[in-house]
Write a protein that holds these residues in place. Structure first.
Motif, mmCIF file in Angstrom:
data_model
loop_
_atom_site.group_PDB
_atom_site.id
_atom_site.type_symbol
_atom_site.label_atom_id
_atom_site.label_comp_id
_atom_site.label_asym_id
_atom_site.label_seq_id
_atom_site.Cartn_x
_atom_site.Cartn_y
_atom_site.Cartn_z
ATOM 1 N N ASP A 113 0.812 -1.221 0.000
ATOM 2 C CA ASP A 113 0.000 0.000 0.000
ATOM 3 C C ASP A 113 0.850 1.279 0.000
ATOM 4 O O ASP A 113 0.370 2.347 -0.363
ATOM 5 C CB ASP A 113 -0.968 0.010 1.183
ATOM 6 C CG ASP A 113 -0.262 -0.141 2.522
ATOM 7 O OD1 ASP A 113 0.917 -0.540 2.533
ATOM 8 O OD2 ASP A 113 -0.907 0.149 3.547
ATOM 9 N N SER A 114 2.127 1.198 0.396
ATOM 10 C CA SER A 114 2.980 2.388 0.401
ATOM 11 C C SER A 114 3.903 2.458 -0.822
ATOM 12 O O SER A 114 4.689 3.388 -0.944
ATOM 13 C CB SER A 114 3.811 2.435 1.678
ATOM 14 O OG SER A 114 4.684 1.331 1.724
ATOM 15 N N PHE A 115 3.784 1.470 -1.712
ATOM 16 C CA PHE A 115 4.663 1.425 -2.887
ATOM 17 C C PHE A 115 4.556 2.693 -3.721
ATOM 18 O O PHE A 115 5.563 3.305 -4.078
ATOM 19 C CB PHE A 115 4.329 0.193 -3.750
ATOM 20 C CG PHE A 115 5.236 0.022 -4.935
ATOM 21 C CD1 PHE A 115 6.426 -0.659 -4.802
ATOM 22 C CD2 PHE A 115 4.901 0.543 -6.178
ATOM 23 C CE1 PHE A 115 7.275 -0.830 -5.888
ATOM 24 C CE2 PHE A 115 5.735 0.371 -7.259
ATOM 25 C CZ PHE A 115 6.929 -0.304 -7.122
ATOM 26 N N LYS A 116 3.339 3.104 -4.045
ATOM 27 C CA LYS A 116 3.151 4.285 -4.893
ATOM 28 C C LYS A 116 3.755 5.521 -4.245
ATOM 29 O O LYS A 116 4.470 6.292 -4.888
ATOM 30 C CB LYS A 116 1.667 4.504 -5.195
ATOM 31 C CG LYS A 116 1.412 5.654 -6.153
ATOM 32 C CD LYS A 116 -0.057 5.755 -6.476
ATOM 33 C CE LYS A 116 -0.404 6.793 -7.507
ATOM 34 N NZ LYS A 116 0.235 8.058 -7.423
ATOM 35 N N ARG A 117 3.511 5.716 -2.960
ATOM 36 C CA ARG A 117 4.022 6.902 -2.257
ATOM 37 C C ARG A 117 5.545 6.873 -2.154
ATOM 38 O O ARG A 117 6.217 7.863 -2.423
ATOM 39 C CB ARG A 117 3.400 6.992 -0.869
ATOM 40 C CG ARG A 117 3.831 8.243 -0.099
ATOM 41 C CD ARG A 117 3.321 8.250 1.305
ATOM 42 N NE ARG A 117 3.981 7.154 1.932
ATOM 43 C CZ ARG A 117 3.543 6.214 2.761
ATOM 44 N NH1 ARG A 117 2.550 6.206 3.137
ATOM 45 N NH2 ARG A 117 4.165 5.231 3.247
ATOM 46 N N GLU A 118 6.112 5.722 -1.788
ATOM 47 C CA GLU A 118 7.552 5.627 -1.541
ATOM 48 C C GLU A 118 8.391 5.531 -2.812
ATOM 49 O O GLU A 118 9.547 5.936 -2.814
ATOM 50 C CB GLU A 118 7.859 4.417 -0.651
ATOM 51 C CG GLU A 118 7.289 4.505 0.729
ATOM 52 C CD GLU A 118 7.966 5.573 1.570
ATOM 53 O OE1 GLU A 118 9.076 6.022 1.235
ATOM 54 O OE2 GLU A 118 7.362 5.978 2.577
ATOM 55 N N THR A 120 6.958 5.630 -6.651
ATOM 56 C CA THR A 120 6.501 6.419 -7.798
ATOM 57 C C THR A 120 6.451 7.904 -7.495
ATOM 58 O O THR A 120 6.963 8.720 -8.265
ATOM 59 C CB THR A 120 5.114 5.935 -8.256
ATOM 60 O OG1 THR A 120 5.165 4.516 -8.434
ATOM 61 C CG2 THR A 120 4.712 6.593 -9.546
ATOM 62 N N ASP A 121 5.863 8.263 -6.371
ATOM 63 C CA ASP A 121 5.690 9.688 -6.051
ATOM 64 C C ASP A 121 6.981 10.355 -5.589
ATOM 65 O O ASP A 121 7.151 11.557 -5.769
ATOM 66 C CB ASP A 121 4.608 9.871 -4.986
ATOM 67 C CG ASP A 121 3.234 9.461 -5.488
ATOM 68 O OD1 ASP A 121 3.063 9.356 -6.719
ATOM 69 O OD2 ASP A 121 2.326 9.244 -4.653
ATOM 70 N N ALA A 168 4.252 -6.364 -4.292
ATOM 71 C CA ALA A 168 4.452 -5.369 -5.336
ATOM 72 C C ALA A 168 3.623 -5.704 -6.566
ATOM 73 O O ALA A 168 2.995 -4.825 -7.159
ATOM 74 C CB ALA A 168 5.925 -5.285 -5.720
#
Length: 176
Positions: A113-118, A120-121, A168
Motif C-alpha cells: 500500500d505504500s509502494f506508490k508513495r515511496e 513512484t511519487d 508489489a
C-alpha cells in the motif's frame, strides 16, 4: 586529361598520390597548394595570438593579486554578469542543500500500500529510487540485499527500497 590541367582545375581535390609526388619534387605545387599553406599559416598566427592574449591576461591577474590580493575586478566584465553568476551560485547552493536533506543511507522496507508513495511519487529529477523485489529464504535475494545495504551507505542520495515480490505485483510467479 593531363596532370597539369587536372591540378589547375579549381574543383580538383588533390589525392595522396599527388601529395607524395609533390613532396618528392615530381609534381609542381599549385596555386591551390599555396593558398592552403597561406590559410594554415594564418590559422597558426591566430592561434598564437590567442595564446599570447591568454598569457597577458594571466600576467594581469598576477599583477592585481600582487598589488592588492583580490582579482574580483578581473572576474566580471559587467555588473550584469556578476549578478547572473551570483544568482546561479545561489540557485546551485539551494539545490545542493535540498539534495543533502534527502539523505536515505539505508534500505527501506515498504509494503504494497505504500509502494506508490515511496517509489513512484518520491522519484523525481533529483532522487533516484531502486526497488528490489525479494523473497525470504532465497540465496540470490540475500546477496542482492547485502549489495543494496553497501550501496545505500555509499550513495545516501539514492533511495534504496525492497518489497516482497507478491506485495508489489499480485499473482507474480514465484519462479521469476
Amino acid at each position: 586529361m593531363s596532370l597539369h590541367t587536372r591540378a589547375e582545375n579549381p574543383k580538383y581535390d588533390s589525392t595522396q598520390w599527388d601529395e607524395l609526388q609533390k613532396q618528392y619534387g615530381n609534381l609542381e605545387r599549385t596555386n591551390r597548394d599555396l593558398l592552403r599553406e597561406d590559410e594554415e599559416a594564418e590559422e597558426k598566427a591566430v592561434a598564437q595570438m590567442k595564446i599570447d592574449e591568454a598569457k597577458e591576461r594571466d600576467r594581469e591577474i598576477e599583477r592585481v593579486l600582487e598589488r592588492d590580493g583580490d582579482a574580483e575586478e578581473l572576474l566580471f566584465d559587467t555588473e550584469e554578469e556578476e549578478r547572473f553568476f551570483e544568482e546561479y551560485r545561489a540557485k546551485r547552493l539551494e539545490e545542493m542543500k535540498e539534495r543533502s536533506r534527502r539523505n536515505f543511507a539505508s534500505v527501506l522496507d515498504i509494503a504494497g500500500d505504500s509502494f506508490k508513495r515511496e517509489v513512484t511519487d518520491s522519484a523525481d529529477d533529483a532522487t533516484f529510487v531502486v526497488v528490489h523485489l525479494f523473497k525470504e529464504g532465497r540465496e540470490d535475494c540475500a546477496l542482492v540485499d547485502l549489495w543494496m545495504r553497501e550501496l545505500a551507505a555509499e550513495q545516501p542520495q539514492v533511495k534504496f527500497t525492497r518489497i516482497f515480490y507478491s506485495n508489489a505485483i499480485p499473482n507474480y510467479p514465484e519462479g521469476n
